[in-house]
Design a protein around this motif. Sequence first.
Motif, mmCIF file in Angstrom:
data_model
loop_
_atom_site.group_PDB
_atom_site.id
_atom_site.type_symbol
_atom_site.label_atom_id
_atom_site.label_comp_id
_atom_site.label_asym_id
_atom_site.label_seq_id
_atom_site.Cartn_x
_atom_site.Cartn_y
_atom_site.Cartn_z
ATOM 1 N N ALA A 641 12.944 1.331 -72.679
ATOM 2 C CA ALA A 641 12.428 1.317 -71.885
ATOM 3 C C ALA A 641 13.247 0.995 -70.683
ATOM 4 C CB ALA A 641 11.974 -0.192 -71.907
ATOM 5 N N ALA A 642 14.443 1.153 -70.488
ATOM 6 C CA ALA A 642 15.270 1.705 -69.440
ATOM 7 C C ALA A 642 16.074 2.511 -69.045
ATOM 8 C CB ALA A 642 16.337 -0.009 -68.856
ATOM 9 N N TYR A 643 15.121 3.108 -68.886
ATOM 10 C CA TYR A 643 15.292 5.665 -68.958
ATOM 11 C C TYR A 643 16.296 5.681 -67.500
ATOM 12 C CZ TYR A 643 11.048 6.740 -67.117
ATOM 13 O OH TYR A 643 10.097 6.759 -66.544
ATOM 14 N N GLY A 644 16.447 7.175 -68.190
ATOM 15 C CA GLY A 644 16.934 7.915 -67.035
ATOM 16 C C GLY A 644 15.944 8.220 -66.607
ATOM 17 N N ARG A 645 15.569 8.628 -65.139
ATOM 18 C CA ARG A 645 14.117 9.190 -64.544
ATOM 19 C C ARG A 645 15.349 10.912 -64.009
ATOM 20 N NH1 ARG A 645 9.787 8.992 -63.684
ATOM 21 N NH2 ARG A 645 9.613 6.102 -62.895
ATOM 22 N N ALA A 646 16.131 10.368 -63.948
ATOM 23 C CA ALA A 646 16.934 12.182 -63.262
ATOM 24 C C ALA A 646 18.512 11.815 -63.958
ATOM 25 C CB ALA A 646 16.980 11.701 -61.804
ATOM 26 N N TYR A 647 19.239 12.867 -64.848
ATOM 27 C CA TYR A 647 20.446 13.149 -65.001
ATOM 28 C C TYR A 647 20.377 13.788 -65.138
ATOM 29 C CZ TYR A 647 18.015 13.703 -69.336
ATOM 30 O OH TYR A 647 16.703 13.722 -70.378
ATOM 31 N N HIS A 662 21.896 20.762 -69.026
ATOM 32 C CA HIS A 662 20.397 20.524 -68.500
ATOM 33 C C HIS A 662 20.287 19.404 -67.392
ATOM 34 C CE1 HIS A 662 16.376 19.257 -69.352
ATOM 35 N NE2 HIS A 662 16.810 18.512 -69.168
ATOM 36 N N SER A 663 19.098 19.606 -66.189
ATOM 37 C CA SER A 663 19.443 19.254 -65.624
ATOM 38 C C SER A 663 18.278 18.893 -65.644
ATOM 39 C CB SER A 663 20.162 19.880 -64.329
ATOM 40 O OG SER A 663 20.001 18.662 -63.005
ATOM 41 N N ASP A 668 10.292 11.396 -68.201
ATOM 42 C CA ASP A 668 9.240 10.343 -68.623
ATOM 43 C C ASP A 668 9.620 8.617 -69.396
ATOM 44 O OD1 ASP A 668 8.821 12.025 -70.817
ATOM 45 O OD2 ASP A 668 6.602 12.004 -70.073
ATOM 46 N N GLY A 669 11.010 9.199 -70.363
ATOM 47 C CA GLY A 669 12.016 8.605 -71.466
ATOM 48 C C GLY A 669 11.534 8.946 -72.623
ATOM 49 N N GLY A 670 11.252 7.830 -73.342
ATOM 50 C CA GLY A 670 10.707 7.907 -74.530
ATOM 51 C C GLY A 670 11.995 9.220 -75.255
ATOM 52 N N ARG A 684 28.672 13.660 -71.899
ATOM 53 C CA ARG A 684 28.229 13.745 -70.710
ATOM 54 C C ARG A 684 26.256 13.342 -70.584
ATOM 55 N NH1 ARG A 684 31.889 12.236 -65.389
ATOM 56 N NH2 ARG A 684 30.394 14.437 -65.126
ATOM 57 N N VAL A 685 26.308 13.008 -70.989
ATOM 58 C CA VAL A 685 24.674 12.100 -69.679
ATOM 59 C C VAL A 685 25.533 11.315 -68.883
ATOM 60 C CG1 VAL A 685 22.375 11.307 -70.120
ATOM 61 C CG2 VAL A 685 23.692 11.775 -72.522
ATOM 62 N N TYR A 686 25.242 12.596 -67.717
ATOM 63 C CA TYR A 686 24.917 11.771 -66.203
ATOM 64 C C TYR A 686 23.843 11.239 -65.149
ATOM 65 C CZ TYR A 686 27.114 11.269 -62.060
ATOM 66 O OH TYR A 686 28.346 10.783 -60.878
ATOM 67 N N GLY A 687 23.515 9.671 -65.112
ATOM 68 C CA GLY A 687 22.572 10.040 -64.684
ATOM 69 C C GLY A 687 22.764 9.464 -63.199
ATOM 70 N N THR A 688 21.546 9.563 -62.614
ATOM 71 C CA THR A 688 21.409 9.657 -61.217
ATOM 72 C C THR A 688 19.986 8.726 -60.084
ATOM 73 O OG1 THR A 688 20.863 11.792 -60.844
ATOM 74 C CG2 THR A 688 23.288 11.776 -60.919
ATOM 75 N N GLN A 689 19.145 8.528 -60.949
ATOM 76 C CA GLN A 689 18.365 7.704 -60.778
ATOM 77 C C GLN A 689 17.898 6.986 -62.328
ATOM 78 O OE1 GLN A 689 15.354 9.516 -59.152
ATOM 79 N NE2 GLN A 689 14.412 7.525 -58.101
ATOM 80 N N ARG A 690 18.515 5.693 -61.995
ATOM 81 C CA ARG A 690 17.266 4.807 -63.430
ATOM 82 C C ARG A 690 15.124 5.036 -62.794
ATOM 83 N NH1 ARG A 690 19.477 0.233 -61.101
ATOM 84 N NH2 ARG A 690 20.551 1.052 -59.576
ATOM 85 N N ALA A 691 15.031 4.695 -63.596
ATOM 86 C CA ALA A 691 13.258 4.511 -64.216
ATOM 87 C C ALA A 691 13.265 3.288 -63.884
ATOM 88 C CB ALA A 691 12.338 4.487 -65.073
#
Length: 707
Positions: A641-647, A662-663, A668-670, A684-691
């Motif tokens: 449920a705590a997904y990355g909105r921007a990554y 990919h950017s 929307d998660g899932g 690497r998955v680089y997250g810049t904004q948490r949902a």
Amino acid sequence: MRRIPRVLLALAVMITGAIALMPGTASAAPLTKVLIFSKTAGFRHSSIPAGISAIQQLGAANGFTTVATEDAGAFTTANLAQYQAVIWLSTTGDVLNATQQTAFQSYIAGGGGYVGVHAASDTEYDWPWYGGLVGAYFASHPATQQATIRVEDRANPSTSHLAPTWTRTDEWYNYRANPRTAVKVLANLDESSYSGGGMGADHPITWCQDYQGGRAWYTGLGHTEESYADPNFTKMLLGGIQVAAKAKAADCRPETGYTPLFDGTQASLNQWRQAGAGSFTLANGTLSSVGGMGLLWYPVSTFSNYSLKLDWMMPGDDNGGVFIGFPDPGNDPWKPVDLGHEIQIDASDADPTRTTGSVYSFKAPDTAARAAALNPPGSWNTYEIAVHGQRVEIYLNGTKINDYTSTRNIANGYIGVQNDGDGLDINYRNIRIKQDGPSNPPTTDLAQGKTVTTSSVESGSAHVGANAVDGNPATRWGSAYADPQWITVDLGATYNLNRVRLNWEAAYGRAYQVQTSANNTTWTNVYSTTTSDGGVDDLTLTGTGRYVRVHGTQRALPAYGYSLWDLSVYGTPATSTPTLLSTGKPVTTSSVESGSAHVGANAVDGNPATRWGSAYADPQWITVDLGATRSISRVRLNWEAAYGRAYQVQTSTNNTTWTNVHSTTTSDGGVDDLTVTGTGRYVRVYGTQRALPAYGYSLWDLDIYGT
């Protein structure tokens, strides 16, 4: 295209010029006021005063006022509303507090403009929204030195005045990530021209983007004081301000996957042919029309399900057009008129179905959208013409202005650009195409420049087999005057083939087979005919092989041999099925949720009930070491449920220098099941904004596929 007598045309031009009226050339609101912000909380550039002075001079010369400040208190909603753009001039460090940041975000959301110069990317590292706005954060730089800039977009108002390459001295920034997938790159650095580059063959240095309601323009240039006395740089900076303020139209959508058909070089122009009268000259990477009425068309292949982009400019009240979906015209420029469609370029034609943006004589553009998007005569514009089946969509400088479904058979055909007539001047640059239909063959000719063998060469001639694959439509292979004869091309690797194109000279093969082989010994027929009528045989076929042979068994002209201008082969590499590479591989992460057992290895353990969870902050990352360099084709993220909105999904060969494959800023998660193209040992998955700001990033599974 205009079909009116020359006398009437001349009269119309005189009248139009006298009253200075050009329907459809209205542009965005003029630029009136900008804010120059140069606060520094880190390194301070000595060039800032020169930069402020240069922008003030640009404003005085171009009708806009400037306000310069280092007071972050200027960042209030009420104060920012008076400016069309805010220029962050070599700012550094943390320069705005939370309230000021919110005001600036609201300003951009309301359509405001952002201009970032040089160290603007060395600013606000703890504010992910700003990182998205500027496009990429600063990583490092070598010593100030001379380097070569390659100008990618020569239609954008900030770069249209530049030559294809630009050599200058500056401090050349490396960035933490390549922004290309999120921005429109206007210029890049040739790292072979200087020392200390850290981004490889693709090193963007100037770009623009539409961002959350506003528009951003950034350049890494501008470290030196001398920059602000360089007319090329200050003109670029002026254009960047105008683009960010939306005072000039520009297409700032990301652009990837396009294949150049005309890239400004003579070699690429050699692949085109002129039908009818007139011609084009080539200078400074630009095609300029001479006389007419004629058509310059691309005979190498037909296209279907594609996006065609090109840049064009009319010096004044002139005329031209882009033709799509027509059959082989020979030397008849009217065949495309009658069987394809012209996307018109003519701002002053009284008939709305024959103006800029129209499908000539069939459908007028949305005049309001066209007026807002069009740069006036003397300025460069960009068309995107999307053709899918019978549907034609037309974009002008990134804005959709027409949508038409044709009753003509245009789904598969050739493309060309028009020279309309003497005195009706038109210029074109940077013609490129992207095919997106799954059944469409790629536009890359696999045979070009490859090794060729033949059964014979016409006695006493220079018509050797290599001529058929040299990319020059004026050279040919000619055989001895006997049956059978053959020509074979070695593609150098095994391909899944879907198309072969034969451009015959008058001495064509009436009966022949197209054959493939893995070893140049055992052959398989993938096409056969006994009734060819010469000209262009554009063949759709299915086959696999490294070697492709055209085996002629009956000549059309018994007094001659077989003669081919071009032998073109299309297909895709024959690769193995992608496999899951990440299970059980070593993982490193930026953090683990405090007091939890949600370590990074959980994301690659093959157990969908275990997960990685990060600290409750941005940014965060998780990296998988695949153990060796792999070709990556798919990445699957199964978010909790705590997904990355921007990554961004990034690859690296050394776990230090990263390339975005990919950017997104709108996840929307899932499950995010991503098709990517990249190479690297590390992913690497680089997250810049948490949902969910109250939590971190949480991944059940990180699956990486490739070969």
